[in-house]
Design an enzyme around this catalytic site. Structure first.
Site, short mmCIF file in Angstrom:
data_model
loop_
_atom_site.label_atom_id
_atom_site.label_comp_id
_atom_site.label_asym_id
_atom_site.label_seq_id
_atom_site.Cartn_x
_atom_site.Cartn_y
_atom_site.Cartn_z
CE LYS A 171 -4.55 8.94 3.95
NZ LYS A 171 -5.31 8.64 2.72
CE LYS A 239 -1.57 3.47 -1.59
NZ LYS A 239 -2.48 4.43 -2.22
#
Lengths: 293, 293
Positions: A171, A239
């Site tokens: 990811k 983030k």
């Protein structure tokens, strides 16, 4: 039949949990905002009063919360899932968490006989609703095999990347590649506009060649249309790049492209656009190139 | 029937000219290295002794040379095409040239009644041979219409982007987007390797989601295979990014992603790998991240 839990019913979690219900599974769910569970309860799910309450009745517990702090709270906080976990329970973290935190939590859960599978996704709210998410999984093969039929209710491109943490590494790689591509597309379209050339025709010309990317196709069109309704919010992209750069720091490696994209994403959030789609990155370029005036 | 000229028979020019021959056109050709014309002469083409000799007999003159200096020489040097151009001739520059130079040359050719069409390509040697190039064209609509049937012998995705120079702007945009994507893919695969995760599985996981790009699919595989046979040479990619940054300087705009990619491409050429495919960019990352040891 396997009893399934689902913790975290946000933009992504709710449609993912609904797809499990639709496939015939009975879920026990928890969300901080109890009202979020309502569509699931109508679909036959049970509500628990805490993450620990979910863990007490579930063999496989999906968690989809927004960041490392929220994950720590639902796992190890008061009333957290760790308090109720049975032997051989599988905890599946589908949020985007740092690989280092994932490996740490995996060790802590293993002390209770539970297994952590990390399974972050790509594809956004649209993919969550349609059940077409890409799922990047890390964890022991037997646990992956047990969860796979459930993943197949939520996603299409499901890859078992490796051991625990490998899903989160994939990811992070996804966000590295996506953010660099997003920056390249934004610069290309801004450059075309500054040259007085039709940026829409440039996008069309580029789609047919080696510059083709999903980002050019979909986010490039968003940039042309000034359509920054998320999609994937800039503050979440920021983030995720924070996780990437934290890992780069920990490993002692340089990721100059990701670092640059992260700086511009900081600026995008800083001008108050954190809730826009991250393709609004082009606005930052336009600001320092004087096109916003 | 329209008489066609072709100047510059390098890696790209030769197969492109051959595709025009195969389509039944009779070409008059020139190359600095006369031997390069041999396959074309066997296919029925005539050879000229200079670019001016090509221009004397051709209505449409394609030029495919390596940089702005070579283009200036074949157009305006001694024996250059400008010496032989007829009224209403169309000069088609299929190389990658700066938009500013293109507009300058267009004005100079217009004084002789000739029209410049800029039509750089994407797709590399493989696309040139297969006749599947992307062609990004700039110039007046009537000239584009006259050249279009010839473009269709060489390429598939043919877009008339705008007025003279717009094709070169689109090509610059292509290189901006490609280089940023290349950097993102290289960083992602290097990051995966440094995490001890199978970079091939990461690529596979990313191909199914929003990180998909042709660069990830083809150049990502090259990086995994350490197959840096060009393809598209790093030194040409470096040259094209030089054009991009020259234009950014001229316009007074910042292209931070393209600038970063250009710096790393400089380093790649600097370590002696200018003749490798530009996907060898990952080697520069590996060097400063210590993976080459």
């Amino acid at each position: 039949m396997t009893s399934i839990g689902f913790i975290g019913l946000g933009t992504m979690g709710l449609p993912m949990a609904l797809n499990l219900c639709k496939a015939g599974y009975t879920l026990t769910v928890f969300a901080r905002d109890f009202a979020r569970a309502e569509p699931l309860i109508r679909a036959g799910a049970h509500a628990a009063m805490s993450p620990g309450g979910v863990a007490e009745v579930a063999d496989i517990i999906f968690i989809n919360v927004s960041d490392d702090a929220a994950l720590e709270a639902v796992l190890f906080g008061s009333g957290g899932a760790a308090e109720g976990l049975g032997q051989d329970a599988i905890v599946v973290d589908m949020g985007t968490t740092s690989p280092a935190t994932t490996r740490d939590y995996s060790v802590r859960l293993a002390r209770q006989g539970a297994v952590l599978v990390d399974a972050p996704v790509s594809g956004g709210e649209a993919g969550a609703k349609a059940g077409t998410l890409s799922i990047m999984a890390g964890g022991p093969e037997p646990a992956f095999r047990r969860v796979l039929p459930l993943f197949q209710c939520m996603g299409q491109n499901i890859v078992h990347v490796g051991e625990t943490g490998a899903g989160q590494v994939a990811k992070a790689c996804n966000q590295i590649a996506v953010s660099a591509t997003l920056l390249g597309v934004a610069e290309a379209l801004d450059f075309a506009a500054r040259q007085g050339v039709d940026a829409g025709k440039v996008r069309q010309a580029l789609l047919g060649g080696s510059a083709y990317s999903r980002i050019l196709e979909f986010h490039g069109q968003r940039m042309l249309d000034r359509n920054f309704v998320p999609g994937f919010k800039a503050r979440l992209h920021q983030k995720d790049l924070g996780i990437v750069l934290g890992e780069a720091y920990r490993l002692g490696i340089a990721l100059p492209g990701a670092a640059l994209a992260a700086q511009l994403m900081n600026a995008l959030v800083g001008i108050g656009d954190g809730d826009k789609d991250s393709s609004a990155l082009i606005e930052v370029l336009e600001r320092f190139n004087g096109m916003d005036q």
